[in-house]
Enzyme design. Structure first.
Site, PDB file in Angstrom:
ATOM      1  N   PRO A   9       0.788  -1.235   0.000  1.00 41.76           N
ATOM      2  CA  PRO A   9       0.000   0.000   0.000  1.00 41.76           C
ATOM      3  C   PRO A   9       0.822   1.288   0.000  1.00 41.76           C
ATOM      4  O   PRO A   9       1.873   1.357   0.635  1.00 41.76           O
ATOM      5  CB  PRO A   9      -0.819  -0.101   1.302  1.00 41.76           C
ATOM      6  CG  PRO A   9      -0.113  -1.109   2.125  1.00 41.76           C
ATOM      7  CD  PRO A   9       0.539  -2.061   1.180  1.00 41.76           C
ATOM      8  N   ASN A  10       0.308   2.240  -0.736  1.00 37.22           N
ATOM      9  CA  ASN A  10       0.856   3.610  -0.839  1.00 37.22           C
ATOM     10  C   ASN A  10       2.151   3.705  -1.646  1.00 37.22           C
ATOM     11  O   ASN A  10       2.666   4.798  -1.857  1.00 37.22           O
ATOM     12  CB  ASN A  10       1.069   4.232   0.559  1.00 37.22           C
ATOM     13  CG  ASN A  10      -0.236   4.346   1.315  1.00 37.22           C
ATOM     14  OD1 ASN A  10      -1.199   4.889   0.794  1.00 37.22           O
ATOM     15  ND2 ASN A  10      -0.299   3.801   2.517  1.00 37.22           N
ATOM     16  N   ARG A  17       4.487  11.069  -2.183  1.00 37.15           N
ATOM     17  CA  ARG A  17       4.421  10.956  -0.712  1.00 37.15           C
ATOM     18  C   ARG A  17       5.793  11.226  -0.081  1.00 37.15           C
ATOM     19  O   ARG A  17       6.822  10.795  -0.616  1.00 37.15           O
ATOM     20  CB  ARG A  17       3.896   9.573  -0.304  1.00 37.15           C
ATOM     21  CG  ARG A  17       4.904   8.434  -0.455  1.00 37.15           C
ATOM     22  CD  ARG A  17       4.347   7.066  -0.171  1.00 37.15           C
ATOM     23  NE  ARG A  17       4.175   6.787   1.240  1.00 37.15           N
ATOM     24  CZ  ARG A  17       4.379   5.584   1.796  1.00 37.15           C
ATOM     25  NH1 ARG A  17       4.777   4.548   1.045  1.00 37.15           N
ATOM     26  NH2 ARG A  17       4.178   5.384   3.071  1.00 37.15           N
ATOM     27  N   TYR A  22      11.147   9.033   1.179  1.00 32.30           N
ATOM     28  CA  TYR A  22      11.146   8.047   0.096  1.00 32.30           C
ATOM     29  C   TYR A  22      11.776   8.537  -1.209  1.00 32.30           C
ATOM     30  O   TYR A  22      11.946   7.751  -2.143  1.00 32.30           O
ATOM     31  CB  TYR A  22       9.707   7.565  -0.164  1.00 32.30           C
ATOM     32  CG  TYR A  22       9.076   6.934   1.064  1.00 32.30           C
ATOM     33  CD1 TYR A  22       9.577   5.746   1.578  1.00 32.30           C
ATOM     34  CD2 TYR A  22       8.011   7.532   1.723  1.00 32.30           C
ATOM     35  CE1 TYR A  22       9.025   5.162   2.715  1.00 32.30           C
ATOM     36  CE2 TYR A  22       7.444   6.963   2.857  1.00 32.30           C
ATOM     37  CZ  TYR A  22       7.958   5.778   3.351  1.00 32.30           C
ATOM     38  OH  TYR A  22       7.419   5.212   4.480  1.00 32.30           O
ATOM     39  N   ASN A  73       7.899  -5.501  -1.308  1.00 22.72           N
ATOM     40  CA  ASN A  73       7.887  -4.443  -0.301  1.00 22.72           C
ATOM     41  C   ASN A  73       6.450  -4.416   0.237  1.00 22.72           C
ATOM     42  O   ASN A  73       5.565  -3.827  -0.385  1.00 22.72           O
ATOM     43  CB  ASN A  73       8.265  -3.097  -0.909  1.00 22.72           C
ATOM     44  CG  ASN A  73       8.315  -1.997   0.155  1.00 22.72           C
ATOM     45  OD1 ASN A  73       7.829  -2.187   1.274  1.00 22.72           O
ATOM     46  ND2 ASN A  73       8.903  -0.862  -0.194  1.00 22.72           N
ATOM     47  N   ALA A  76       3.304  -0.855   4.699  1.00 23.13           N
ATOM     48  CA  ALA A  76       2.809  -0.832   6.084  1.00 23.13           C
ATOM     49  C   ALA A  76       2.414  -2.222   6.586  1.00 23.13           C
ATOM     50  O   ALA A  76       2.493  -2.499   7.785  1.00 23.13           O
ATOM     51  CB  ALA A  76       1.625   0.121   6.186  1.00 23.13           C
ATOM     52  N   GLU A  97      12.805  -9.183   0.791  1.00 28.87           N
ATOM     53  CA  GLU A  97      12.014  -8.044   1.287  1.00 28.87           C
ATOM     54  C   GLU A  97      12.805  -6.752   1.068  1.00 28.87           C
ATOM     55  O   GLU A  97      14.011  -6.711   1.331  1.00 28.87           O
ATOM     56  CB  GLU A  97      11.735  -8.250   2.779  1.00 28.87           C
ATOM     57  CG  GLU A  97      10.944  -7.132   3.419  1.00 28.87           C
ATOM     58  CD  GLU A  97      10.474  -7.489   4.837  1.00 28.87           C
ATOM     59  OE1 GLU A  97      10.069  -8.644   5.071  1.00 28.87           O
ATOM     60  OE2 GLU A  97      10.517  -6.602   5.697  1.00 28.87           O
ATOM     61  N   HIS A  99      12.810  -2.453   1.685  1.00 25.05           N
ATOM     62  CA  HIS A  99      12.250  -1.200   2.204  1.00 25.05           C
ATOM     63  C   HIS A  99      13.113  -0.055   1.727  1.00 25.05           C
ATOM     64  O   HIS A  99      14.347  -0.107   1.863  1.00 25.05           O
ATOM     65  CB  HIS A  99      12.165  -1.217   3.729  1.00 25.05           C
ATOM     66  CG  HIS A  99      11.223  -2.255   4.212  1.00 25.05           C
ATOM     67  ND1 HIS A  99       9.851  -2.123   4.077  1.00 25.05           N
ATOM     68  CD2 HIS A  99      11.441  -3.475   4.761  1.00 25.05           C
ATOM     69  CE1 HIS A  99       9.280  -3.218   4.536  1.00 25.05           C
ATOM     70  NE2 HIS A  99      10.215  -4.053   4.949  1.00 25.05           N
ATOM     71  N   ARG A 106      13.467   4.308  12.220  1.00 19.89           N
ATOM     72  CA  ARG A 106      12.232   5.103  12.223  1.00 19.89           C
ATOM     73  C   ARG A 106      11.396   4.814  13.477  1.00 19.89           C
ATOM     74  O   ARG A 106      11.930   4.346  14.472  1.00 19.89           O
ATOM     75  CB  ARG A 106      11.472   4.832  10.916  1.00 19.89           C
ATOM     76  CG  ARG A 106      12.274   5.266   9.677  1.00 19.89           C
ATOM     77  CD  ARG A 106      11.485   5.124   8.409  1.00 19.89           C
ATOM     78  NE  ARG A 106      10.323   5.995   8.403  1.00 19.89           N
ATOM     79  CZ  ARG A 106       9.320   5.899   7.525  1.00 19.89           C
ATOM     80  NH1 ARG A 106       9.375   4.982   6.575  1.00 19.89           N
ATOM     81  NH2 ARG A 106       8.298   6.713   7.591  1.00 19.89           N
TER      82      ARG A 106
HETATM   83  C1  DQA Z   1       8.298   1.151   3.611  1.00 22.17           C
HETATM   84  C2  DQA Z   1       8.394   1.339   5.129  1.00 22.17           C
HETATM   85  C3  DQA Z   1       7.047   1.117   5.789  1.00 22.17           C
HETATM   86  O1  DQA Z   1       7.151   1.320   7.186  1.00 22.17           O
HETATM   87  C4  DQA Z   1       6.016   2.093   5.249  1.00 22.17           C
HETATM   88  O2  DQA Z   1       4.758   1.831   5.806  1.00 22.17           O
HETATM   89  C5  DQA Z   1       5.977   2.119   3.767  1.00 22.17           C
HETATM   90  C6  DQA Z   1       7.218   2.033   3.009  1.00 22.17           C
HETATM   91  C7  DQA Z   1       9.623   1.478   2.890  1.00 22.17           C
HETATM   92  O3  DQA Z   1       9.762   1.052   1.756  1.00 22.17           O
HETATM   93  O4  DQA Z   1      10.483   2.150   3.457  1.00 22.17           O
HETATM   94  O5  DQA Z   1       4.916   2.317   3.174  1.00 22.17           O
HETATM   95  O6  DQA Z   1       8.008  -0.205   3.342  1.00 22.17           O
END
Ligand code: DQA
Length: 158
Positions: A9-10, A17, A22, A73, A76, A97, A99, A106
């Site tokens: 998501p997102n 964002r 990011y 990835n 959240a 995985e 990020h 964080r």
């Molecule tokens: C994320 C880190 C997560 O905590 C966050 O919710 C994201 C992006 C990252 O790629 O740094 O949406 O996965």
């Protein structure tokens, strides 16, 4: 040989964002770089993004018999989703995985990954370059598995 890239998501909002966390790069640009990398190694690649947990679980399940490695990835859902963790574990496909941010630096709630322990490894904190590193890892794993299978086949014919 095929790599499935699954984005949570997102991540469709990358480039818009929280650029201070990011960066400015859009998801489609990250994916086009990964596609180039896959082509250089003669590997098929597919991309999937969803904001819905169940759709991410469905996609992981669909990888069975279709993909040789997964790059994910979970965004959240990394910190909450037993369902995504169980799906990765269920298919047994080598999974990396990623990020973009360093989740360990964080908020406390981001420091725990539900999914990391069922993955082959994680890349965190290197921005979009992390996807490039994950591709290198996935290609390495695919080649190793291929080699092992070829050796087993040779032994069976002896
Ligand atoms: C994320 C880190 C997560 O905590 C966050 O919710 C994201 C992006 C990252 O790629 O740094 O949406 O996965």
């Amino acid at each position: 040989m095929k790599i499935m890239v699954i984005q949570g998501p997102n991540l469709n909002m990358l480039g818009v964002r929280e650029q201070s966390i990011y960066g400015p790069m859009k998801l489609e640009n990250i994916h086009s770089e990964m596609k180039k990398q896959a082509e250089q190694h003669n590997i098929d690649i597919e991309f999937f993004q969803s904001n819905l947990e169940g759709e991410l679980v469905d996609k992981i399940q669909e990888c069975l018999g279709d993909a040789d490695a997964i790059i994910i990835n979970p965004a959240a859902y990394t910190h909450t989703s037993i369902a995504i963790r169980d799906a990765i574990s269920a298919v047994g496909i080598p999974t990396i995985e990623v990020h973009i941010s360093n989740i360990h630096r964080r908020e406390e709630f981001r420091q725990k990954s539900m999914t990391a322990s069922v993955c082959a490894g994680s890349v965190v904190g290197f921005g979009p370059f992390g996807y490039h590193m994950a591709m290198m890892a996935a290609i390495q794993i695919i080649n190793e598995v291929k080699m092992i299978k070829e050796q087993q086949q040779k032994q069976q014919t002896i």
